[in-house]
Design a protein around this motif. Structure first.
Motif, short mmCIF file in Angstrom:
data_model
loop_
_atom_site.label_atom_id
_atom_site.label_comp_id
_atom_site.label_asym_id
_atom_site.label_seq_id
_atom_site.Cartn_x
_atom_site.Cartn_y
_atom_site.Cartn_z
N ARG A 1 0.99 -1.23 -0.10
CA ARG A 1 -0.08 -0.05 0.07
C ARG A 1 0.77 1.21 -0.04
NH1 ARG A 1 -4.06 -1.86 5.06
NH2 ARG A 1 -4.35 -3.94 4.42
N TRP A 2 0.31 2.29 -0.40
CA TRP A 2 0.95 3.64 -0.52
C TRP A 2 0.61 4.27 0.88
CZ3 TRP A 2 4.11 5.65 -4.51
CH2 TRP A 2 4.22 4.83 -5.32
N ILE A 3 1.52 4.78 1.50
CA ILE A 3 1.25 5.65 2.75
C ILE A 3 0.47 6.71 2.71
CG2 ILE A 3 2.59 6.74 4.49
CD1 ILE A 3 5.03 5.22 4.01
N ASN A 4 0.64 7.66 1.80
CA ASN A 4 -0.28 8.66 1.34
C ASN A 4 -1.11 8.43 -0.17
OD1 ASN A 4 -1.58 11.07 0.92
ND2 ASN A 4 0.38 12.20 1.65
N ILE A 5 -2.09 7.82 0.09
CA ILE A 5 -2.89 7.42 -1.11
C ILE A 5 -3.67 8.72 -1.75
CG2 ILE A 5 -5.10 7.13 0.33
CD1 ILE A 5 -3.96 5.23 -2.93
N GLU A 6 -3.98 9.60 -0.95
CA GLU A 6 -4.39 11.01 -1.26
C GLU A 6 -3.52 11.60 -2.33
OE1 GLU A 6 -7.60 12.15 -1.33
OE2 GLU A 6 -8.19 10.43 -0.06
N GLU A 7 -2.36 11.63 -1.93
CA GLU A 7 -1.29 12.13 -2.62
C GLU A 7 -0.87 11.58 -3.94
OE1 GLU A 7 3.80 12.93 -2.66
OE2 GLU A 7 2.42 12.90 -0.72
N PHE A 8 -1.21 10.12 -3.81
CA PHE A 8 -1.18 9.44 -5.19
C PHE A 8 -2.11 9.58 -6.09
CE2 PHE A 8 -2.26 5.47 -7.17
CZ PHE A 8 -1.11 5.05 -8.09
N LEU A 9 -3.36 9.83 -5.44
CA LEU A 9 -4.48 9.99 -6.48
C LEU A 9 -4.40 11.50 -7.07
CD1 LEU A 9 -7.16 8.48 -4.23
CD2 LEU A 9 -6.29 7.39 -6.28
N VAL A 10 -3.90 12.35 -6.31
CA VAL A 10 -3.64 13.65 -7.14
C VAL A 10 -2.88 13.79 -8.20
CG1 VAL A 10 -3.01 16.05 -6.40
CG2 VAL A 10 -4.69 15.03 -4.97
N LYS A 11 -1.71 13.22 -7.98
CA LYS A 11 -0.65 13.10 -8.88
C LYS A 11 -0.78 12.40 -10.07
CE LYS A 11 4.24 11.66 -9.34
NZ LYS A 11 5.67 11.07 -8.75
N ASN A 12 -1.61 11.16 -9.84
CA ASN A 12 -1.85 10.05 -11.07
C ASN A 12 -2.99 10.15 -11.67
OD1 ASN A 12 1.00 8.92 -10.77
ND2 ASN A 12 0.20 8.50 -8.69
N VAL A 13 -4.09 10.83 -10.99
CA VAL A 13 -5.55 10.88 -11.44
C VAL A 13 -5.97 12.26 -11.77
CG1 VAL A 13 -7.73 10.51 -11.13
CG2 VAL A 13 -6.50 8.92 -10.18
N ASP A 14 -5.81 13.30 -10.61
CA ASP A 14 -6.21 14.43 -11.13
C ASP A 14 -5.30 15.28 -12.22
OD1 ASP A 14 -8.34 13.99 -9.10
OD2 ASP A 14 -7.39 15.10 -7.73
N VAL B 1 -3.10 13.94 -13.98
CA VAL B 1 -3.13 13.33 -15.49
C VAL B 1 -4.39 13.95 -16.36
CG1 VAL B 1 -3.50 11.27 -16.66
CG2 VAL B 1 -1.73 11.41 -14.63
N LEU B 2 -5.39 13.96 -15.56
CA LEU B 2 -6.66 14.41 -16.32
C LEU B 2 -6.63 15.65 -16.89
CD1 LEU B 2 -9.47 14.35 -17.32
CD2 LEU B 2 -10.24 14.76 -15.21
N GLN B 3 -5.86 16.55 -16.07
CA GLN B 3 -5.59 18.04 -16.61
C GLN B 3 -4.58 17.95 -17.61
OE1 GLN B 3 -7.44 20.58 -15.67
NE2 GLN B 3 -8.55 19.11 -14.28
N MET B 4 -3.58 17.06 -17.62
CA MET B 4 -2.74 16.86 -18.61
C MET B 4 -3.32 16.41 -19.98
SD MET B 4 1.16 15.07 -18.82
CE MET B 4 1.49 15.75 -17.32
N LEU B 5 -4.20 15.57 -20.09
CA LEU B 5 -4.85 14.94 -21.07
C LEU B 5 -5.95 15.99 -21.71
CD1 LEU B 5 -6.35 11.39 -19.89
CD2 LEU B 5 -4.16 11.85 -21.30
N LYS B 6 -6.24 16.98 -20.74
CA LYS B 6 -7.27 17.99 -21.51
C LYS B 6 -6.27 19.18 -22.07
CE LYS B 6 -11.06 17.67 -18.29
NZ LYS B 6 -11.59 18.75 -17.11
N GLY B 7 -5.03 19.46 -21.54
CA GLY B 7 -4.14 20.44 -22.01
C GLY B 7 -3.49 19.85 -23.28
N TYR B 8 -3.25 18.67 -23.50
CA TYR B 8 -2.90 18.29 -24.94
C TYR B 8 -3.65 17.77 -25.93
CZ TYR B 8 2.01 18.34 -23.36
OH TYR B 8 3.29 18.81 -22.65
N GLU B 9 -5.02 18.19 -25.23
CA GLU B 9 -6.31 17.82 -26.24
C GLU B 9 -6.21 16.21 -26.61
OE1 GLU B 9 -6.53 20.51 -29.40
OE2 GLU B 9 -7.11 22.31 -28.01
N ILE B 10 -5.72 15.29 -25.68
CA ILE B 10 -5.84 14.00 -25.86
C ILE B 10 -7.31 13.29 -25.73
CG2 ILE B 10 -5.13 11.80 -25.00
CD1 ILE B 10 -2.17 13.29 -24.39
N LEU B 11 -8.03 13.75 -24.96
CA LEU B 11 -9.27 13.30 -24.60
C LEU B 11 -10.32 13.20 -26.07
CD1 LEU B 11 -10.45 14.94 -21.21
CD2 LEU B 11 -9.77 12.60 -21.64
#
Length: 205
Positions: free
Chosen positions: A7-20, A22-32
């Protein structure tokens, strides 16, 4: 539920980095808007890809223990990643690459959520090509989330006469083979296996 050591010690930090983020990056590069596959809507493809992406990153912590390496030693090789978002594409190359015992090992991370555990034919053919042309071994590490078990499958040694190809309509009609239950050697509630215990599964015989 997975073993405490995975398990990850700080799951909230993991989700912010790898979900939130990432979604913003996909939007920024118009990948969606470019996410489409066999006529599926972009949001469906996004959900499927994101679920696999996050699962792969989550379990690198456990796999680092299995292969006795540092997490930072996992080099991202697949093109369907965010190391170079401008060139984002869904391709057959394996997800990660590590150096192990003076050998290069490609690792294809998969996660199953419905109890159906398959490997696609094009993944096998790409692994054969890598083995034939570069001497690189490719191993699928398949996380059966539904049943809480993990399989290790060496794709480089698979031949057409030792597996049974089937067509999965629910997988857009792709040709696959079902992972044999004997390959599932790790229960996620238990500590990860050691490298010595899986050598016979991941190295070419």
């Amino acid at each position: 539920m997975v073993h405490l050591s995975c398990r990850w010690i700080n799951i909230e930090e993991f989700l912010v980095k790898n979900v939130d983020s990432v979604l913003q990056m996909l939007k920024g590069y118009e990948i969606l808007p470019r996410l489409n596959n066999q006529g599926r809507r972009p949001e469906q493809v996004y959900f499927s890809w994101m679920r696999g992406w996050v699962s792969s990153l989550f379990f690198t912590k456990a796999l680092a223990k299995v292969f006795a390496i540092d997490e930072k030693d996992f080099a991202i090789t697949g093109k369907d990643n965010l190391a170079n978002p401008a060139n984002f594409a869904r391709q057959p190359e394996a997800d990660f690459e590590i150096k192990l015992q003076d050998k290069v090992l490609r690792i294809e991370m998969q996660s199953g959520y419905q109890g159906v555990n398959d490997i696609k034919e094009y993944k096998v053919r790409e692994a054969r090509r890598q083995s034939r042309e570069q001497g690189i071994c490719t191993v699928v590490v398949h996380f059966d989330i539904f049943n809480g078990q993990v399989a290790f499958v060496n794709l480089s040694t698979i031949t057409d006469d030792n597996i049974h190809w089937i067509t999965r309509q629910q997988m857009e009609g792709q040709t696959v083979f079902n992972i044999d239950q004997s390959c599932f050697i790790w229960n996620l509630r238990q500590t990860p296996p050691t490298l010595d215990s899986i050598k016979n599964l991941i190295f070419e015989q």
